[in-house]
Write an enzyme that holds these catalytic residues in place. Structure first.
Site, mmCIF file in Angstrom:
data_model
loop_
_atom_site.group_PDB
_atom_site.id
_atom_site.type_symbol
_atom_site.label_atom_id
_atom_site.label_comp_id
_atom_site.label_asym_id
_atom_site.label_seq_id
_atom_site.Cartn_x
_atom_site.Cartn_y
_atom_site.Cartn_z
ATOM 1 N N HIS A 328 0.849 -1.189 0.000
ATOM 2 C CA HIS A 328 0.000 0.000 0.000
ATOM 3 C C HIS A 328 0.877 1.230 0.000
ATOM 4 O O HIS A 328 1.937 1.231 0.625
ATOM 5 C CB HIS A 328 -0.898 0.011 1.248
ATOM 6 C CG HIS A 328 -2.085 0.890 1.092
ATOM 7 N ND1 HIS A 328 -2.028 2.241 1.325
ATOM 8 C CD2 HIS A 328 -3.345 0.615 0.684
ATOM 9 C CE1 HIS A 328 -3.217 2.752 1.081
ATOM 10 N NE2 HIS A 328 -4.034 1.803 0.690
ATOM 11 N N ASP A 385 -7.960 -5.565 0.020
ATOM 12 C CA ASP A 385 -8.438 -6.441 -1.049
ATOM 13 C C ASP A 385 -8.033 -7.896 -0.881
ATOM 14 O O ASP A 385 -8.522 -8.759 -1.605
ATOM 15 C CB ASP A 385 -7.905 -5.941 -2.408
ATOM 16 C CG ASP A 385 -8.477 -4.591 -2.761
ATOM 17 O OD1 ASP A 385 -9.689 -4.426 -2.577
ATOM 18 O OD2 ASP A 385 -7.721 -3.709 -3.201
HETATM 19 N N1 ACO Z 1 4.188 -7.581 -4.794
HETATM 20 C C1 ACO Z 1 5.528 -7.541 -5.008
HETATM 21 N N2 ACO Z 1 6.279 -6.435 -4.840
HETATM 22 C C2 ACO Z 1 5.631 -5.308 -4.442
HETATM 23 C C3 ACO Z 1 4.248 -5.292 -4.198
HETATM 24 C C4 ACO Z 1 3.520 -6.483 -4.389
HETATM 25 N N3 ACO Z 1 2.203 -6.518 -4.175
HETATM 26 N N4 ACO Z 1 3.877 -4.043 -3.806
HETATM 27 C C5 ACO Z 1 4.994 -3.304 -3.819
HETATM 28 N N5 ACO Z 1 6.070 -4.069 -4.192
HETATM 29 C C6 ACO Z 1 7.472 -3.645 -4.264
HETATM 30 C C7 ACO Z 1 7.682 -2.587 -5.330
HETATM 31 O O1 ACO Z 1 7.994 -3.204 -6.566
HETATM 32 C C8 ACO Z 1 8.853 -1.806 -4.752
HETATM 33 O O2 ACO Z 1 10.015 -2.599 -4.909
HETATM 34 P P1 ACO Z 1 11.483 -1.859 -5.086
HETATM 35 O O3 ACO Z 1 11.644 -0.947 -3.919
HETATM 36 O O4 ACO Z 1 12.463 -2.984 -5.140
HETATM 37 O O5 ACO Z 1 11.378 -1.109 -6.400
HETATM 38 C C9 ACO Z 1 8.565 -1.816 -3.264
HETATM 39 O O6 ACO Z 1 7.756 -2.985 -3.037
HETATM 40 C C10 ACO Z 1 7.860 -0.597 -2.717
HETATM 41 O O7 ACO Z 1 6.680 -0.385 -3.449
HETATM 42 P P2 ACO Z 1 5.842 0.924 -3.095
HETATM 43 O O8 ACO Z 1 6.595 2.134 -3.531
HETATM 44 O O9 ACO Z 1 5.447 0.848 -1.668
HETATM 45 O O10 ACO Z 1 4.587 0.715 -3.968
HETATM 46 P P3 ACO Z 1 3.647 1.841 -4.527
HETATM 47 O O11 ACO Z 1 3.283 2.810 -3.466
HETATM 48 O O12 ACO Z 1 4.215 2.410 -5.776
HETATM 49 O O13 ACO Z 1 2.384 0.966 -4.950
HETATM 50 C C11 ACO Z 1 0.620 -0.542 -4.667
HETATM 51 C C12 ACO Z 1 1.433 0.576 -4.024
HETATM 52 C C13 ACO Z 1 0.135 -0.100 -6.055
HETATM 53 C C14 ACO Z 1 -0.588 -0.823 -3.795
HETATM 54 C C15 ACO Z 1 1.531 -1.798 -4.780
HETATM 55 O O14 ACO Z 1 1.892 -2.222 -3.491
HETATM 56 C C16 ACO Z 1 0.854 -2.927 -5.539
HETATM 57 O O15 ACO Z 1 0.914 -2.951 -6.763
HETATM 58 N N6 ACO Z 1 0.166 -3.871 -4.821
HETATM 59 C C17 ACO Z 1 -0.566 -4.924 -5.483
HETATM 60 C C18 ACO Z 1 -1.903 -4.398 -6.011
HETATM 61 C C19 ACO Z 1 -2.881 -4.124 -4.886
HETATM 62 O O16 ACO Z 1 -3.079 -4.948 -4.000
HETATM 63 N N7 ACO Z 1 -3.532 -2.952 -4.967
HETATM 64 C C20 ACO Z 1 -4.559 -2.560 -3.997
HETATM 65 C C21 ACO Z 1 -4.064 -1.446 -3.122
HETATM 66 S S1 ACO Z 1 -5.262 -1.050 -1.904
HETATM 67 C C22 ACO Z 1 -6.430 -0.180 -2.767
HETATM 68 O O17 ACO Z 1 -6.212 0.474 -3.719
HETATM 69 C C23 ACO Z 1 -7.742 -0.312 -2.262
#
Ligand code: ACO
Length: 450
Positions: A328, A385
């Site tokens: 998140h 989710d």
């Molecule tokens: N699986 C694997 N790796 C992940 C995931 C994941 N679900 N989420 C984040 N990461 C990784 C990123 O690739 C990044 O890696 P890096 O530092 O090596 O480049 C690191 O974790 C940090 O990511 P963030 O900057 O915290 O992610 P961001 O804020 O850009 O995105 C998001 C947040 C879109 C929710 C992301 O975590 C994601 O895609 N999750 C899966 C989709 C999801 O569940 N979405 C629902 C969110 S809740 C909502 O909208 C109701």
């Protein structure tokens, strides 16, 4: 403006930050040999932000913040999140208390009007939903135009936008004069549109709402009844879906809410703004994640994997896989909604005597991921989710409707944000950019191009 609306607006005033309270500190910026003073704004929960609104006029510079991770786009008195501590409050009230004691309709009132309703106010508010639950009859024909394969989120956004064609008063500039009616009409009719979209995609006849049913029961009735037999409303099913709506009701400046505020800032009507919110919510990185989680769990189940292969793939940036329902932008700790949903999921599945193999896969995945250094170091926890889809599946809701359910739940939050935009002296939202394209470039006649 009616008296109730006026008094609600009056009570909201106490939340606003007055300029005298918010400019007690300043930040100093040193740039090209000059020092600039920038006011520091403090919120009611002591969150601090540097006000850069005069930065460009003073310095000629803008700030750049890809994905807006550090940008406060507005001041808002609706929802508070502390992502480090895993706190979520609507109008100051913890989500855990609301999940335990409140209902979706009461929470809708709280979010929009800024206070919990009295019994009389709640009764009148609920009655308004009943009075406004029917779609304009001519709208029914529009559903015929969509192919059976249409995703219900596409139908939902189109039909919400089309609603303004049937209520021309929506387009009048006296927003305050018709806001209350617009708000109840939208919350009430979004479930009718959603149910009709589902019926259409299954080739089933449309079921009209029943005035004697409350909000969530009525939605289940329109979704699942057939003309010759009413759907049997089980209290645990109604309560579980009501909880899902309530938990999704607002989440401050996420992608879809910011979209609603952006569109509203141009003074677009409420239905057009909410339709844009539905489009933003649809993406799998946002509300569409609940559908994506179920598809991921199903894929793991079908492949015979216990989850470990998938976790390895999710850690590999080249695999194109992510652990959906994890991570998140704001929560760097447990998402409090996920904790509530996980508990509700266990209870509902037990009551309904559903034994879903996807639930055990989800639990194993969560346990394994929370031990993996990749997820621990990046502070990736299950989000709302991760378990919501498993409950919805147990309730018989088809997977393509999951994000629609999220949208129904989020409607009060979008409306409350729309109201803030309309009440504040907001400038049209218009970010700037750092241009990275070609510099001045002469036009080349076609015959001279290589
Ligand atoms: N699986 C694997 N790796 C992940 C995931 C994941 N679900 N989420 C984040 N990461 C990784 C990123 O690739 C990044 O890696 P890096 O530092 O090596 O480049 C690191 O974790 C940090 O990511 P963030 O900057 O915290 O992610 P961001 O804020 O850009 O995105 C998001 C947040 C879109 C929710 C992301 O975590 C994601 O895609 N999750 C899966 C989709 C999801 O569940 N979405 C629902 C969110 S809740 C909502 O909208 C109701």
């Amino acid at each position: 403006m009616d008296d109730q609306l006026a008094s609600s607006l009056g009570s909201l005033k106490c939340y606003w930050l007055e300029p005298a309270d918010i400019m007690s500190k300043t930040a100093e910026l040193k740039l090209e040999g000059k020092t600039y003073q920038l006011p520091v704004i403090e919120g009611s929960e002591k969150e601090q932000g540097i006000d850069i609104s005069s930065l460009r006029s003073q310095t000629g510079h803008i700030t750049i913040d890809d994905g807006y991770g550090n940008t406060g786009s507005c001041r808002s008195a609706i929802t508070f999140i502390d992502g480090e501590k895993g706190i979520l409050r609507y109008r100051g009230i913890p989500i855990e208390e609301l999940a335990d004691k409140s209902s979706f309709v009461e929470v809708a009132y709280l979010l929009i009007w800024g206070k919990l309703p009295t019994s009389e106010e709640l009764r009148k508010f609920s009655e308004l939903f009943t009075e406004n639950e029917l779609l304009h009859e001519s709208m029914k024909h529009h559903f015929e135009g969509f192919p059976a394969s249409a995703h219900p989120m596409a139908i939902l956004s189109s039909m919400i936008n089309a609603t303004s064609c049937f209520y021309p008063e929506l387009l009048s500039s006296d927003v305050k004069g018709h806001f209350k009616l617009d708000a109840v009409r939208l919350i009430s009719q979004v479930r009718t549109i959603a149910a009709f979209a589902h019926r259409k995609s299954r080739g089933l006849p449309i079921i009209y709402p029943k005035p004697e049913y409350k909000y969530t029961a009525n939605f289940l009735h329109m979704l699942f009844s057939v003309p010759y037999r009413d759907y049997e409303l089980k209290p645990e099913v109604v309560r579980a879906l009501d909880l899902i709506f309530l938990l999704h009701a607002d989440h401050e400046q996420n992608c879809s809410t910011s979209t609603v505020r952006m569109v509203a800032s141009s003074k677009a009507n409420l239905f057009a703004s909410a339709a844009a919110g539905v489009c933003a919510l649809w993406g799998p990185l946002h509300g569409g994640a609940n559908q994506a989680v179920l598809e991921m769990l199903d894929e793991i189940h079908q492949s015979g994997d216990d989850g470990s292969k998938f976790i390895n793939a999710a850690k590999d940036k080249n695999s194109g896989k992510k652990l959906m329902g994890f991570g998140h932008r704001v929560y760097k700790n447990h998402d409090p909604r996920a904790k509530i949903i996980k508990k509700a999921c266990d209870e509902v599945l037990e009551k309904l005597q559903v034994d879903d193999p996807l639930l055990s896969i989800a639990k194993k995945l969560e346990e394994a991921a929370l031990k993996e250094s990749y997820f621990v170091e990046r502070k990736l926890y299950p989000n709302v989710d991760f378990y919501s889809g498993i409950i919805m599946r147990a309730l018989g809701i088809p997977v393509e409707m999951f994000t629609v359910i999220f949208a129904i739940g989020r409607m009060p939050g979008w409306i409350a944000n729309y109201k803030e935009v309309m009440e504040e002296p907001t400038r049209i939202y218009r970010p700037r950019q750092i241009y990275t394209g070609p510099t001045l470039n002469p036009y080349i006649p076609i015959k001279n191009r290589l």
